[in-house]
Design a protein around this motif. Structure first.
Motif, PDB file in Angstrom:
ATOM      1  N   ARG A  17      91.355  88.353  52.847  1.00 18.07           N
ATOM      2  CA  ARG A  17      92.372  88.657  53.858  1.00 18.07           C
ATOM      3  C   ARG A  17      91.849  88.457  55.267  1.00 18.07           C
ATOM      4  NH1 ARG A  17      94.249  94.087  52.120  1.00 18.07           N
ATOM      5  NH2 ARG A  17      93.271  94.868  54.010  1.00 18.07           N
ATOM      6  N   GLN A  18      90.589  88.823  55.509  1.00 18.70           N
ATOM      7  CA  GLN A  18      90.080  88.833  56.887  1.00 18.70           C
ATOM      8  C   GLN A  18      88.944  87.847  57.104  1.00 18.70           C
ATOM      9  OE1 GLN A  18      88.714  92.875  57.311  1.00 18.70           O
ATOM     10  NE2 GLN A  18      90.722  93.789  56.933  1.00 18.70           N
ATOM     11  N   GLY A  19      88.532  87.178  56.036  1.00 17.22           N
ATOM     12  CA  GLY A  19      87.384  86.295  56.140  1.00 17.22           C
ATOM     13  C   GLY A  19      86.079  87.068  55.977  1.00 17.22           C
ATOM     14  N   ARG A  21      83.202  86.826  57.895  1.00 13.96           N
ATOM     15  CA  ARG A  21      82.715  87.355  59.182  1.00 13.96           C
ATOM     16  C   ARG A  21      83.630  88.438  59.723  1.00 13.96           C
ATOM     17  NH1 ARG A  21      78.875  83.318  61.980  1.00 13.96           N
ATOM     18  NH2 ARG A  21      78.521  85.105  63.302  1.00 13.96           N
ATOM     19  N   GLY A  22      84.890  88.357  59.378  1.00  9.71           N
ATOM     20  CA  GLY A  22      85.867  89.320  59.888  1.00  9.71           C
ATOM     21  C   GLY A  22      85.882  90.629  59.119  1.00  9.71           C
ATOM     22  N   VAL A  95      89.858  80.788  51.620  1.00 13.33           N
ATOM     23  CA  VAL A  95      89.438  81.496  52.828  1.00 13.33           C
ATOM     24  C   VAL A  95      87.933  81.457  53.021  1.00 13.33           C
ATOM     25  CG1 VAL A  95      89.469  83.702  54.026  1.00 13.33           C
ATOM     26  CG2 VAL A  95      91.407  83.036  52.609  1.00 13.33           C
ATOM     27  N   SER A  98      86.089  78.132  53.772  1.00 11.33           N
ATOM     28  CA  SER A  98      86.396  77.521  55.063  1.00 11.33           C
ATOM     29  C   SER A  98      85.656  78.226  56.194  1.00 11.33           C
ATOM     30  CB  SER A  98      87.900  77.563  55.323  1.00 11.33           C
ATOM     31  OG  SER A  98      88.312  78.882  55.627  1.00 11.33           O
ATOM     32  N   PRO A 100      82.480  78.685  58.199  1.00  8.80           N
ATOM     33  CA  PRO A 100      81.254  77.909  58.392  1.00  8.80           C
ATOM     34  C   PRO A 100      79.993  78.678  58.040  1.00  8.80           C
ATOM     35  CG  PRO A 100      82.731  77.598  60.251  1.00  8.80           C
ATOM     36  CD  PRO A 100      83.319  78.694  59.409  1.00  8.80           C
ATOM     37  N   ALA A 150      98.905  76.236  44.667  1.00  7.91           N
ATOM     38  CA  ALA A 150      99.055  77.394  45.554  1.00  7.91           C
ATOM     39  C   ALA A 150     100.527  77.702  45.793  1.00  7.91           C
ATOM     40  CB  ALA A 150      98.337  77.128  46.876  1.00  7.91           C
TER      41      ALA A 150
END
Lengths: 177, 177
Positions: A17-19, A21-22, A95, A98, A100, A150
DNA sequence: GTCTATATTGTGATAGAC
DNA sequence: GTCTATCACAATATAGAC
């Protein structure tokens, strides 16, 4: 469910949902109802959590790439297997792969990077031709299978009906020509 | 080139390579040869830099979605325009629009989110049908155009030859059926 | 326009008690 | 297994001199 598995389930959802790093360790701990420090008893680092989540999907993807390399699958079989793989890993792969930071980590930890594995599948779809035109078309067909799946999952509340599976496969094969 | 434009050029490249969250103000400043504080004279925040970078591509995308909504374009015209848009925004859109933090910001700042704009184009490709099957196929064709273009750009050192453009368009139209 | 210096916050991670 | 306390560091951002 044991705690380690619970952590993975929560992290999987938050990463999707947030990645990567997020999402902070504190986010995961809050959802689990513990303090951040508690997580470090179960996993030595945030990256370790990521590794645990990705191990199985990446092994399945590597297996698919290996079968593609063997050359013993038809395009329809290969695309069908890829559609099934996409269903099983739907929340995570788009997610996370993608990000990096995640890609860099996988590139240095895996014998073959996800990009290389995708290339192997696409090359097999191009019947091992090295002609740019065939590879462009193969990559388009690969994308059609992925995003078509998807879309079907969106309409099917997370499940892919046999009818939709046939539809997506036919669409990707049509693109492949 | 004035400083503001230089900052955007550097940020564009770093965001594309490392992602939005993975790029700090310090990274951009270092590349420019100044201290981080200097950047704040030109842009009031990191998000402001992002906004400046995305303004033009998003306006172009919104325009494309609007033309799709009008219903006055054939599928071939629509996919052709989308392929051209993909060429112009190749470095940026994929990486940045997949960062959840960026998506969240765009969702609250734009009248229509990128996802809604994509839906408008896909709906037009489905000839405004609301039938899931048509929309699944349309999304697959949309993805084929996008990734086919990306593949062609890879082989063409960043440029899309008329021949490859025709090929990608034909592939996407074939997927569309 | 750019600098130094700094405030402030968030984050990954560790030490050691319980 | 989980806690409190804390460290080390990086990041965004601001104040004020030059």
């Amino acid at each position: 469910m044991d705690t380690k598995a619970q952590i993975l389930a929560i992290a999987r959802e938050l990463f999707a949902r947030q990645g990567y790093r997020g999402t902070s360790i504190a986010d995961i701990a809050r959802e689990l109802g513990v303090t951040p420090a508690a997580l470090y008893y179960h996993y030595i680092s945030k990256a370790d959590v990521l590794d645990a989540i990705l191990a199985e999907p990446l092994a399945a993807y590597a297996d698919l790439a290996e079968r593609a390399r063997s050359g013993r699958l038809t395009a329809a079989e290969l695309l069908g297997a890829f559609i099934d793989f996409t269903v099983e890993t739907r929340q995570l792969m788009p997610v996370v792969s993608s990000d990096p930071a995640v890609r860099a980590r996988l590139d240095e930890r895996l014998p073959h990077s996800p990009a290389e594995m995708a290339d192997a599948i696409i090359s097999a779809l191009a019947a091992s031709s090295t002609e740019p035109k065939r590879l462009i078309v193969a990559r388009a067909a690969y994308a059609a299978a992925k995003d078509g799946t998807a879309a079907a999952l969106d309409f099917g509340s997370g499940t892919l009906s046999p009818e939709h599976r046939k539809l997506v496969l036919a669409t990707a094969l049509r693109a492949l020509g």
